[in-house]
Design a protein around this motif. Sequence first.
Motif, PDB file in Angstrom:
ATOM      1  N   GLN A 173      -0.264   1.795  -5.905  1.00  0.00           N
ATOM      2  CA  GLN A 173       0.118   0.580  -6.631  1.00  0.00           C
ATOM      3  C   GLN A 173      -0.254  -0.692  -5.875  1.00  0.00           C
ATOM      4  O   GLN A 173       0.091  -1.791  -6.309  1.00  0.00           O
ATOM      5  CB  GLN A 173       1.629   0.589  -6.900  1.00  0.00           C
ATOM      6  CG  GLN A 173       2.081   1.707  -7.829  1.00  0.00           C
ATOM      7  CD  GLN A 173       3.582   1.743  -8.014  1.00  0.00           C
ATOM      8  OE1 GLN A 173       4.342   1.212  -7.182  1.00  0.00           O
ATOM      9  NE2 GLN A 173       4.047   2.342  -9.091  1.00  0.00           N
ATOM     10  N   SER A 174      -0.997  -0.545  -4.792  1.00  0.00           N
ATOM     11  CA  SER A 174      -1.273  -1.710  -3.953  1.00  0.00           C
ATOM     12  C   SER A 174      -2.571  -2.406  -4.368  1.00  0.00           C
ATOM     13  O   SER A 174      -3.471  -1.793  -4.955  1.00  0.00           O
ATOM     14  CB  SER A 174      -1.380  -1.287  -2.492  1.00  0.00           C
ATOM     15  OG  SER A 174      -2.583  -0.556  -2.281  1.00  0.00           O
ATOM     16  N   PRO A 175      -2.715  -3.696  -4.053  1.00  0.00           N
ATOM     17  CA  PRO A 175      -3.962  -4.411  -4.332  1.00  0.00           C
ATOM     18  C   PRO A 175      -5.161  -3.812  -3.598  1.00  0.00           C
ATOM     19  O   PRO A 175      -6.268  -3.779  -4.136  1.00  0.00           O
ATOM     20  CB  PRO A 175      -3.663  -5.835  -3.842  1.00  0.00           C
ATOM     21  CG  PRO A 175      -2.183  -5.954  -3.853  1.00  0.00           C
ATOM     22  CD  PRO A 175      -1.671  -4.599  -3.525  1.00  0.00           C
ATOM     23  N   LEU A 176      -4.962  -3.333  -2.379  1.00  0.00           N
ATOM     24  CA  LEU A 176      -6.077  -2.768  -1.618  1.00  0.00           C
ATOM     25  C   LEU A 176      -6.592  -1.495  -2.275  1.00  0.00           C
ATOM     26  O   LEU A 176      -7.804  -1.232  -2.288  1.00  0.00           O
ATOM     27  CB  LEU A 176      -5.657  -2.502  -0.174  1.00  0.00           C
ATOM     28  CG  LEU A 176      -5.191  -3.719   0.625  1.00  0.00           C
ATOM     29  CD1 LEU A 176      -4.946  -3.336   2.085  1.00  0.00           C
ATOM     30  CD2 LEU A 176      -6.187  -4.865   0.538  1.00  0.00           C
ATOM     31  N   TYR A 177      -5.709  -0.703  -2.828  1.00  0.00           N
ATOM     32  CA  TYR A 177      -6.121   0.505  -3.542  1.00  0.00           C
ATOM     33  C   TYR A 177      -6.947   0.135  -4.769  1.00  0.00           C
ATOM     34  O   TYR A 177      -7.933   0.797  -5.101  1.00  0.00           O
ATOM     35  CB  TYR A 177      -4.880   1.310  -3.948  1.00  0.00           C
ATOM     36  CG  TYR A 177      -5.183   2.632  -4.612  1.00  0.00           C
ATOM     37  CD1 TYR A 177      -5.382   3.777  -3.844  1.00  0.00           C
ATOM     38  CD2 TYR A 177      -5.268   2.751  -5.995  1.00  0.00           C
ATOM     39  CE1 TYR A 177      -5.657   4.999  -4.445  1.00  0.00           C
ATOM     40  CE2 TYR A 177      -5.542   3.964  -6.599  1.00  0.00           C
ATOM     41  CZ  TYR A 177      -5.731   5.080  -5.818  1.00  0.00           C
ATOM     42  OH  TYR A 177      -6.013   6.295  -6.416  1.00  0.00           O
ATOM     43  N   ALA A 178      -6.544  -0.956  -5.444  1.00  0.00           N
ATOM     44  CA  ALA A 178      -7.292  -1.415  -6.624  1.00  0.00           C
ATOM     45  C   ALA A 178      -8.700  -1.848  -6.235  1.00  0.00           C
ATOM     46  O   ALA A 178      -9.677  -1.550  -6.932  1.00  0.00           O
ATOM     47  CB  ALA A 178      -6.539  -2.555  -7.301  1.00  0.00           C
ATOM     48  N   ILE A 179      -8.821  -2.547  -5.105  1.00  0.00           N
ATOM     49  CA  ILE A 179     -10.152  -2.954  -4.635  1.00  0.00           C
ATOM     50  C   ILE A 179     -11.012  -1.727  -4.356  1.00  0.00           C
ATOM     51  O   ILE A 179     -12.191  -1.665  -4.717  1.00  0.00           O
ATOM     52  CB  ILE A 179     -10.023  -3.825  -3.369  1.00  0.00           C
ATOM     53  CG1 ILE A 179      -9.397  -5.176  -3.717  1.00  0.00           C
ATOM     54  CG2 ILE A 179     -11.384  -4.024  -2.703  1.00  0.00           C
ATOM     55  CD1 ILE A 179      -9.068  -6.016  -2.511  1.00  0.00           C
TER      56      ILE A 179
END
Length: 409
Positions: free
Chosen positions: A90-96
């Motif tokens: 659920q983190s922004p870094l995972y989305a990137i």
Amino acid sequence: MAAVDTDSAKSNDLINWLVTRGLEGTGEHDLLDGYCRKLLDLDVPLMRFHSAQPALHPAYGGTGYSWYHDQGGDFQTFDYSETPSQQWRQSPLYAILNEGLDAVHERLVDQNTASRFPLINELREKGATEYYATGINFGAPAKLNQLGENRRIDGALMSWATNAPKGFQPQDLSLIISSLPHLGLALKSASSATVAKDLMRVYLGSDAGQRVLSGEIRRGSLQQIDAVVWNFDLEGFTGLSEELPGLEIIDMLNDYLAVAVDVVHEFHGSILKFMGDGLMAIFDVGEIDADARAALNATAALQKRMAELNTRRLADSLPVTNFTLALHAGEILYGNIGAESRLDFTVIGPTVNQAARIAGMHRSLGQRILLSDDVARAAQPCEHDLVSVGRYMLRGVAEPKELFTIHRL
């Protein structure tokens, strides 16, 4: 024009600082801590910085560093599992990493709705007004695995947050973004050194790994030391390996070796090599009396923990076995042996050979633990109940050796 000159001067200052740190080989922690403090010195209102990188390590998949201005600039360090957690997904870094995003940028002062990222909402509650995250590739872009996930990136993922009333100023983000390649190079230098140290420690052991990294890499470069040699083997493992499936026997071997390795390290010994279903270690913690006591303390601890492991395995209906242990003390040659194209950092000498001969006496004497009179004598005064099992001629040894075992109540 003056503002442009000022921004250019700040950029040059930060870039020069990063290049210098990279050339100096500054470690990851000091590099990132200094980087955060440097941003503050350059008037960037940094509230929080986070960096995440993969780790070439058998115990975890990555490492993370979080820096908080309101905590005095203290760093929090994390080890990430190979298996993605719900928080990570659920983190922004995972989305990137997994959605093909170049960056995640949210100006919280301009948003009335909650972010889709729980972390950003948490930072907003702590006063954050703007959040920016992006990644740096050290090599080729990461590829999707079979689950459609980039589980590993050759580079770093980073985020910056501020609690300035109006968020970051344009020149703040410009400074951060323009210096990213230089931060990446400095971080790559630091992480490469960390990977080398981790791999040397895991595959060679702490002492031998450090010696190799410090330049002891020439064939024949040997050091004479006094130490206790510790030969550990599993009983009946050959028979078990013929009866059990391959994966089950590997799991069993890893279970038992993990206990032995933990005990050796706890008592400051060094694992030299794994040999099939056994291992060889040395105890070189000081003078020979300290070496002997450390080796005997490790032996007593091993007896207890192997019994505990067998109890757990039996409770899980798993096969169990036992171990043998041979100890001998004396002078050994410690260093590089082999060919110029393939070296081994190990020990040689009569003490090592006699330890192997003692190990060959377990079956005939009916004792799982055997130690030489050299160990027994060096360990005095000794808290363990050492019992003589007699004097014996060892193959290739001119004089008989008195052997002892540890009496376990």
